[in-house]
Each structure stands twice: as structure tokens, then as C-alpha cells.
Design a protein around this motif. Structure first.
Motif, PDB file in Angstrom:
ATOM      1  N   LEU A   1       0.837  -1.194   0.000  1.00 16.22           N
ATOM      2  CA  LEU A   1       0.000   0.000   0.000  1.00 16.22           C
ATOM      3  C   LEU A   1       0.875   1.248   0.000  1.00 16.22           C
ATOM      4  CD1 LEU A   1      -2.829  -0.884   2.544  1.00 16.22           C
ATOM      5  CD2 LEU A   1      -2.860  -1.087   0.057  1.00 16.22           C
ATOM      6  N   PHE A   2       0.451   2.232  -0.793  1.00 21.46           N
ATOM      7  CA  PHE A   2       1.202   3.482  -0.924  1.00 21.46           C
ATOM      8  C   PHE A   2       0.210   4.632  -0.769  1.00 21.46           C
ATOM      9  CE2 PHE A   2       3.019   7.034  -3.254  1.00 21.46           C
ATOM     10  CZ  PHE A   2       4.352   7.015  -2.842  1.00 21.46           C
TER      11      PHE A   2
ATOM     12  N   ASP B   1      -1.375  13.549  -1.347  1.00 26.70           N
ATOM     13  CA  ASP B   1      -2.771  13.988  -1.288  1.00 26.70           C
ATOM     14  C   ASP B   1      -3.624  13.077  -0.423  1.00 26.70           C
ATOM     15  OD1 ASP B   1      -2.200  16.100  -3.000  1.00 26.70           O
ATOM     16  OD2 ASP B   1      -2.567  14.871  -4.793  1.00 26.70           O
ATOM     17  N   GLY B   2      -3.028  12.019   0.128  1.00 22.64           N
ATOM     18  CA  GLY B   2      -3.777  11.091   0.966  1.00 22.64           C
ATOM     19  C   GLY B   2      -4.478   9.989   0.201  1.00 22.64           C
ATOM     20  N   THR B   3      -4.215   9.867  -1.080  1.00 20.45           N
ATOM     21  CA  THR B   3      -4.823   8.809  -1.895  1.00 20.45           C
ATOM     22  C   THR B   3      -4.054   7.504  -1.702  1.00 20.45           C
ATOM     23  OG1 THR B   3      -5.510  10.443  -3.540  1.00 20.45           O
ATOM     24  CG2 THR B   3      -5.512   8.135  -4.234  1.00 20.45           C
ATOM     25  N   THR B   4      -4.807   6.415  -1.558  1.00 16.94           N
ATOM     26  CA  THR B   4      -4.183   5.107  -1.371  1.00 16.94           C
ATOM     27  C   THR B   4      -4.172   4.354  -2.699  1.00 16.94           C
ATOM     28  OG1 THR B   4      -4.934   4.975   0.917  1.00 16.94           O
ATOM     29  CG2 THR B   4      -4.302   2.908  -0.127  1.00 16.94           C
TER      30      THR B   4
ATOM     31  N   THR C   1      -5.260   3.155  -8.118  1.00 17.44           N
ATOM     32  CA  THR C   1      -6.030   3.524  -6.923  1.00 17.44           C
ATOM     33  C   THR C   1      -6.897   2.348  -6.498  1.00 17.44           C
ATOM     34  OG1 THR C   1      -6.077   5.841  -7.615  1.00 17.44           O
ATOM     35  CG2 THR C   1      -7.694   5.158  -5.958  1.00 17.44           C
ATOM     36  N   VAL C   2      -6.926   2.063  -5.197  1.00 16.83           N
ATOM     37  CA  VAL C   2      -7.632   0.880  -4.703  1.00 16.83           C
ATOM     38  C   VAL C   2      -8.515   1.242  -3.514  1.00 16.83           C
ATOM     39  CG1 VAL C   2      -5.888  -0.766  -5.493  1.00 16.83           C
ATOM     40  CG2 VAL C   2      -5.684   0.265  -3.211  1.00 16.83           C
ATOM     41  N   THR C   3      -9.460   0.353  -3.220  1.00 13.88           N
ATOM     42  CA  THR C   3     -10.309   0.460  -2.030  1.00 13.88           C
ATOM     43  C   THR C   3      -9.868  -0.600  -1.040  1.00 13.88           C
ATOM     44  OG1 THR C   3     -12.186   1.242  -3.345  1.00 13.88           O
ATOM     45  CG2 THR C   3     -12.670   0.378  -1.149  1.00 13.88           C
ATOM     46  N   VAL C   4      -9.503  -0.168   0.146  1.00 12.52           N
ATOM     47  CA  VAL C   4      -9.010  -1.091   1.180  1.00 12.52           C
ATOM     48  C   VAL C   4     -10.119  -1.319   2.197  1.00 12.52           C
ATOM     49  CG1 VAL C   4      -7.255  -1.487   2.941  1.00 12.52           C
ATOM     50  CG2 VAL C   4      -6.678  -0.232   0.849  1.00 12.52           C
TER      51      VAL C   4
ATOM     52  N   CYS D   1      -0.531   8.894  -6.842  1.00 13.65           N
ATOM     53  CA  CYS D   1      -1.373   7.720  -7.117  1.00 13.65           C
ATOM     54  C   CYS D   1      -2.214   7.877  -8.372  1.00 13.65           C
ATOM     55  CB  CYS D   1      -2.278   7.441  -5.911  1.00 13.65           C
ATOM     56  SG  CYS D   1      -1.415   6.662  -4.520  1.00 13.65           S
ATOM     57  N   ASP D   2      -2.406   9.097  -8.848  1.00  9.03           N
ATOM     58  CA  ASP D   2      -3.215   9.271 -10.059  1.00  9.03           C
ATOM     59  C   ASP D   2      -2.449  10.033 -11.121  1.00  9.03           C
ATOM     60  OD1 ASP D   2      -3.172  11.730  -8.851  1.00  9.03           O
ATOM     61  OD2 ASP D   2      -5.308  11.741  -8.340  1.00  9.03           O
TER      62      ASP D   2
END
Length: 354
Positions: A293-294, A298-301, A317-320, A353-354
Motif C-alpha cells: 500500500l502506498f 494527497d492522501g490517496t491510497t 487507486t484501490v479500495t481497502v 497515485c493518479d
């Protein structure tokens, strides 16, 4: 011979000597250790990829449950006259709204779950709260009744009176409080019953039955240090042995919410239980090392997956949804063919992340 070459030769020699003195099993372990050591002092960290695995997770976690007990509820008689002719309950029975309790002078008296005990006949002249209690009771038992006093309400009362065996039921104009026994909870398991055919009807306020001791609160704490789940985000259950209840939070104090625990532990009345909290419906998620996980500035995982070339990891980008020790669970953002970068902190630097 250079420094690195000399170091490699020394390691190899050390392994050979170890194989002689340690034996084949210990020597194998040392050989594996030597192969994992860098043979160059300036070697760069390599990108490590792995395939995520799709697994089913109930997110079960161990808990300790502190149990608070309350004495059983006393069931009290309304204002009765006459003789007990039949008793419908005995110790161990569970009574609910509408259960037959006792027959006095041929009239069945039933359990009624109303906001408070009825203390006088309820008619068109009664307060709005009294009328609302009676009309709600009639509807809960399957009788027609409007929410306010009306001819339909009177018809419902007369039908109720007929089914209980009330003489002159066709002409009654009010609901008599002596027809019911107030039930302070949605259900009540009886430990004692003080009624018998042939005895005089108990007087107002006399105890006629006793409920079993019941749990007043369950206080749930995690035993493994993992925060307890938020019941607003999913449906969870609390289990201990054969007892179960919907998990509603760290403190559960609704009598009906913990009724199954009360029933199953009434005989032993433990003060502490062990159990688990888990999802009612397991979720499917991709399992990856937590190190994959990174979180960017900006706080995006996200995670990084193998790109078109070996040295070109691409952010995804993922949903954990939860984690276990050393593992993260991803419910969205990955595909079966993805190879996930395990050590992005060593490879991607300050990437986005984006």
C-alpha cells in the motif's frame, strides 16, 4: 582481487566450512542465507512483484465480553376478582405479547406489551395515550382498530372480548385492564409461576410469576488489540459458544438485543465470556502485503502494478477494506492478471497515485 570479490569468496568459503561442521540441514540453511546476502556493496534495491490472491474474509476477531446481570422481572396481577380456573404457563415457558396466562371465572387473561400498565377501563373518554396503547395492542394481536377511538375500535374490543370468553362481549364499550397482564419486555422466560387452579384470584399488585435473571448489558473488548468494527459500515454478529446476537457496538444493553445470550447463560450467569465478532456475510477481497500500500501526498491510497516494462510500475487507486497482521484487503482496483509491487517505498519515491 577486489573487495567485493574477496567478500564473496569469504562467504563461499564460510558456507563450505559450515557444511562440513554443521551437517546437511544446517548447512542448507546457511547456504540459503549466503545466497540472500548482497554480493556487491553498491547493489540497487530491486522491484519485487507478487500476484494478489482473491480470498473470502469474515474478519473474525477475538473478543472478551463482560456480562452484567439483572434480577428477573416480576409479573404482577391487575385488579382481579374470582377464582383461578386454569393456568396456561409454567416455569421455563417464554411469554410474549398475546400469550395466555391464566383463566379466571372463565375469562382468559393474556400478556400485553403496552408502554405502561393499564390502570382503568379505556373508552372514548380516556386520554389519547391510553387510547393509543389499546388501539396499538389490538392491532398487534390482529384485531381491526383505527389509531383513534372510533366504531372500528369498539368492534375490535368486542372481538377481543369474545375471544377471551367475556360474558356480554357484544355490548362492551370499554377495554378492561383486568383482561391483560402487563408485560414489561417483548418476551419473558419464567423461572417461577405462583398460580394454581382453585385458588382465589391474586389481588392488585400481587406477584404471579417471576422472570429469569437476564443480561442487562454486554461490554465487548478486543483481545488482540485490533479496533472493533463499526456496525454502521456492515452487518456484524457477536458469538460465544452457541449464543449469538447482532453486534451493535462495544456496549449492548437492549434486553431484546441480548435475549439469546440471556437464555443460553441463565443457569450459570457468567460474569465474563470469550467470543468473536465477525461479518454476517463474508466479503471477497484481494490479499496483498501491507507494504504494497502506498499513500501519496494527497492522501490517496494506491498500489503499483507491473507496467508495460519491468522497470515501469503503474499506480492503481484501490479500495481497502480491513487488514490483518502483514496483510491488506483490497475490494476494488485490482484484476487477476495484475502483479503488485511489494516494496513501492524503495522504488517509486514521491510518486502520485493518479
Amino acid at each position: 582481487m577486489g573487495v567485493n570479490a574477496t567478500r564473496g569468496a569469504n562467504i563461499t568459503a564460510g558456507v563450505i566450512i559450515a557444511l562440513i561442521f554443521v551437517g546437511p540441514i544446517g548447512g542448507l540453511a546457511l547456504a540459503v542465507w549466503s545466497l540472500s546476502q548482497p554480493t556487491s556493496l553498491d547493489a540497487k534495491t530491486s522491484a519485487v512483484y507478487m500476484q494478489p490472491t482473491l480470498e473470502s474474509f469474515a474478519d473474525e476477531q477475538s473478543v472478551t465480553v463482560a456480562v452484567s446481570w439483572a434480577e428477573g422481572v416480576a409479573v404482577l396481577a391487575p385488579a382481579w376478582d374470582g377464582v383461578v380456573t386454569e393456568v396456561a404457563v409454567r416455569p421455563g415457558d417464554t411469554i410474549v405479547n398475546g400469550s395466555n396466562i391464566v383463566r379466571i371465572d372463565g375469562i382468559w387473561r393474556i400478556a400485553a406489551s403496552t408502554p405502561s400498565p393499564l390502570f382503568r377501563p379505556v373508552s372514548s373518554d380516556s386520554s389519547s395515550d391510553e387510547i393509543a396503547a389499546v388501539t396499538a395492542l389490538l392491532r398487534s394481536l390482529g384485531y381491526r382498530s383505527s389509531s383513534k377511538w372510533s366504531w372500528e375500535t369498539v368492534a375490535g374490543i368486542r372481538a377481543f372480548a369474545k375471544d377471551r370468553g367475556v360474558p356480554g362481549h357484544a355490548t362492551v364499550e370499554a377495554f378492561e385492564p383486568s383482561w391483560v397482564v402487563w408485560l414489561p419486555a417483548g418476551s419473558l422466560t419464567l423461572s417461577e409461576v405462583g398460580l394454581a387452579p382453585g385458588q382465589s384470584a391474586p389481588s392488585l399488585g400481587e406477584q404471579i410469576a417471576q422472570g429469569t435473571g437476564h443480561i442487562s448489558a454486554l461490554d465487548v473488548t478486543s483481545t488482540d488489540g485490533i479496533p472493533l468494527p463499526d456496525p454502521a459500515e456492515a452487518t456484524w454478529e457477536l458469538r460465544s459458544g452457541d449464543a449469538s446476537a447482532a453486534y451493535l457496538g462495544p456496549r449492548m444493553s437492549g434486553v431484546d438485543d441480548v435475549a439469546d445470550f440471556s437464555a443460553r447463560f441463565a443457569d450459570t450467569k457468567p460474569e465474563e465470556l470469550t467470543g468473536v465478532v465477525r461479518r454476517v456475510e463474508a466479503i471477497e477481497a484481494w490479499s496483498v502485503p501491507s507494504s504494497a500500500l502506498f499513500v501519496d501526498a494527497d492522501g490517496t491510497t494506491c498500489v503499483f502494478v507491473r507496467g508495460a516494462s519491468e522497470g515501469d510500475p503503474a499506480p492503481r487507486t484501490v479500495t481497502v477494506a480491513g487488514a490483518a497482521v502483514g496483510q491488506a484487503r483490497i475490494t476494488a482496483g485490482l484484476w487477476p492478471e495484475d502483479a503488485v509491487l511489494v516494496n513501492p517505498g524503495d522504488i517509486v519515491g514521491d510518486a502520485q497515485c493518479d
